[in-house]
Scaffold this motif. Structure first.
Motif, PDB file in Angstrom:
ATOM      1  N   LYS A  88       0.841  -1.200   0.000  1.00 25.78           N
ATOM      2  CA  LYS A  88       0.000   0.000   0.000  1.00 25.78           C
ATOM      3  C   LYS A  88       0.875   1.248   0.000  1.00 25.78           C
ATOM      4  CE  LYS A  88      -1.060   0.184   4.955  1.00 25.78           C
ATOM      5  NZ  LYS A  88      -2.130   0.013   5.941  1.00 25.78           N
ATOM      6  N   THR A 128       3.669 -11.126  12.133  1.00 25.52           N
ATOM      7  CA  THR A 128       2.771 -11.348  10.976  1.00 25.52           C
ATOM      8  C   THR A 128       3.543 -11.995   9.837  1.00 25.52           C
ATOM      9  OG1 THR A 128       1.570  -9.369  11.649  1.00 25.52           O
ATOM     10  CG2 THR A 128       1.056 -10.254   9.486  1.00 25.52           C
ATOM     11  N   ASP A 183       6.662  -4.619  12.623  1.00 26.98           N
ATOM     12  CA  ASP A 183       6.888  -4.199  14.016  1.00 26.98           C
ATOM     13  C   ASP A 183       7.582  -5.355  14.739  1.00 26.98           C
ATOM     14  OD1 ASP A 183       6.826  -3.108  16.521  1.00 26.98           O
ATOM     15  OD2 ASP A 183       4.656  -3.275  16.776  1.00 26.98           O
ATOM     16  N   THR A 184       6.815  -6.296  15.260  1.00 24.19           N
ATOM     17  CA  THR A 184       7.430  -7.444  15.936  1.00 24.19           C
ATOM     18  C   THR A 184       7.942  -8.484  14.945  1.00 24.19           C
ATOM     19  OG1 THR A 184       5.321  -8.586  15.985  1.00 24.19           O
ATOM     20  CG2 THR A 184       5.831  -7.187  17.886  1.00 24.19           C
ATOM     21  N   GLY A 185       7.417  -8.470  13.730  1.00 24.97           N
ATOM     22  CA  GLY A 185       7.764  -9.497  12.736  1.00 24.97           C
ATOM     23  C   GLY A 185       6.861 -10.722  12.830  1.00 24.97           C
TER      24      GLY A 185
HETATM   25  C1  PRP Z   1       0.582  -3.847  10.123  1.00 31.29           C
HETATM   26  C2  PRP Z   1       1.285  -4.439   8.916  1.00 31.29           C
HETATM   27  C3  PRP Z   1       1.479  -5.881   9.281  1.00 31.29           C
HETATM   28  C4  PRP Z   1       1.558  -5.830  10.796  1.00 31.29           C
HETATM   29  C5  PRP Z   1       2.994  -5.956  11.225  1.00 31.29           C
HETATM   30  O1  PRP Z   1      -0.773  -4.058   9.975  1.00 31.29           O
HETATM   31  O2  PRP Z   1       0.529  -4.257   7.739  1.00 31.29           O
HETATM   32  O3  PRP Z   1       0.387  -6.662   8.854  1.00 31.29           O
HETATM   33  O4  PRP Z   1       1.073  -4.561  11.251  1.00 31.29           O
HETATM   34  O5  PRP Z   1       3.123  -6.028  12.628  1.00 31.29           O
HETATM   35  P1  PRP Z   1       4.008  -7.162  13.312  1.00 31.29           P
HETATM   36  O6  PRP Z   1       5.367  -7.124  12.653  1.00 31.29           O
HETATM   37  O7  PRP Z   1       4.070  -6.766  14.760  1.00 31.29           O
HETATM   38  O8  PRP Z   1       3.314  -8.470  13.101  1.00 31.29           O
HETATM   39  P2  PRP Z   1      -1.817  -3.269  10.875  1.00 31.29           P
HETATM   40  O9  PRP Z   1      -2.214  -4.126  12.016  1.00 31.29           O
HETATM   41  O10 PRP Z   1      -1.284  -1.913  11.226  1.00 31.29           O
HETATM   42  O11 PRP Z   1      -3.057  -3.141   9.916  1.00 31.29           O
HETATM   43  P3  PRP Z   1      -3.150  -2.749   8.368  1.00 31.29           P
HETATM   44  O12 PRP Z   1      -3.259  -4.068   7.636  1.00 31.29           O
HETATM   45  O13 PRP Z   1      -4.381  -1.928   8.305  1.00 31.29           O
HETATM   46  O14 PRP Z   1      -1.920  -1.997   7.969  1.00 31.29           O
END
Ligand code: PRP
Length: 218
Positions: A118, A164, A160-162
């Protein structure tokens, strides 16, 4: 009293982390935001009007002067063209990064890479700087699916944490940008309402320093 300053707020984690700083600066919504479906709140002190919206829209409201001040992530600023606003200060919160990522151990084609994201402008800029030919495919969320479905070779997304990425069999590759929450100001508002804007920035700065503590939060 003069017109309240209009502050555009990125809903979600950025808003949750910002409200205590705003309260420490003497500005509190006239009703608890968490329990409300309202999007526009007056402040108890009358100095500010608080408007809740999606992060990507915050730079737009500020650039056009519909809001004097905006609180949003650096990611949305990097994706906007930045006209009409100043990026005035960081709040040190909601730290994360924009990274490229791909399935663990992926082997990439020699030619043009397909990138799903995005953050279309961020991705185009980054790969142009790298001198890589890419095709950028715009998605609005759940980017992690794209390589698994054969839509793209790589994704460019917030990490962020990795967790996902790991949960979907992907690994982070290049760090493209470091992200945290920024305070942005409409250019005309900074001139026309300099004293009020600077007073708010000063009190936010003090609240950030107090939150970090004497060791700077290290
Ligand atoms: C964000 C990003 C990842 C996730 C990463 O999504 O798109 O999916 O956070 O975080 P992590 O490394 O801690 O797992 P978000 O929850 O902000 O929603 P979005 O899909 O609307 O961007």
């Amino acid at each position: 009293m003069s017109e309240p300053l209009t502050i555009a707020l990125n809903r979600g984690r950025i808003l949750d982390e910002f409200l205590p700083l705003l309260a420490a600066s003497g500005i509190e919504p006239d009703e608890p935001m968490a329990d409300s479906r309202r999007l526009v709140f007056d402040s108890k002190c009358g100095r500010a009007r608080l408007v809740v919206m999606r992060g990507a829209d915050v730079p737009t409201y500020v650039a056009y002067g519909a809001a004097d001040i905006g609180i949003t992530g650096k990611d949305t600023l990097l994706e906007s063209d930045g006209d009409g606003l100043y990026d005035r200060m960081g709040l040190g919160s909601a730290r994360c990064r924009i990274s490229s990522a791909a399935p663990v151990g992926a082997v990439f084609p020699a030619g043009r890479l397909r990138i799903a994201t995005k953050f279309v402008n961020v991705a185009k800029r980054y790969y142009a700087e790298q001198g890589r030919q890419v095709e950028v495919i715009r998605l609005s969320g759940a980017m992690e699916i794209a390589p698994l479905m054969g839509l793209a070779d790589l994704i460019v997304d917030i990490v962020d944490t990795g967790n996902t990425l790991r949960a979907n069999g992907l690994e982070a590759l290049d760090t493209i940008a470091h992200i945290s929450t920024r305070v942005i100001i409409n250019r005309a508002s900074l001139k026309m309402r300099f004293v009020e804007v600077e007073a708010l920035l000063d009190s936010l700065r003090a609240a950030v320093d107090a939150r970090a503590g004497p060791d700077g939060g290290a």
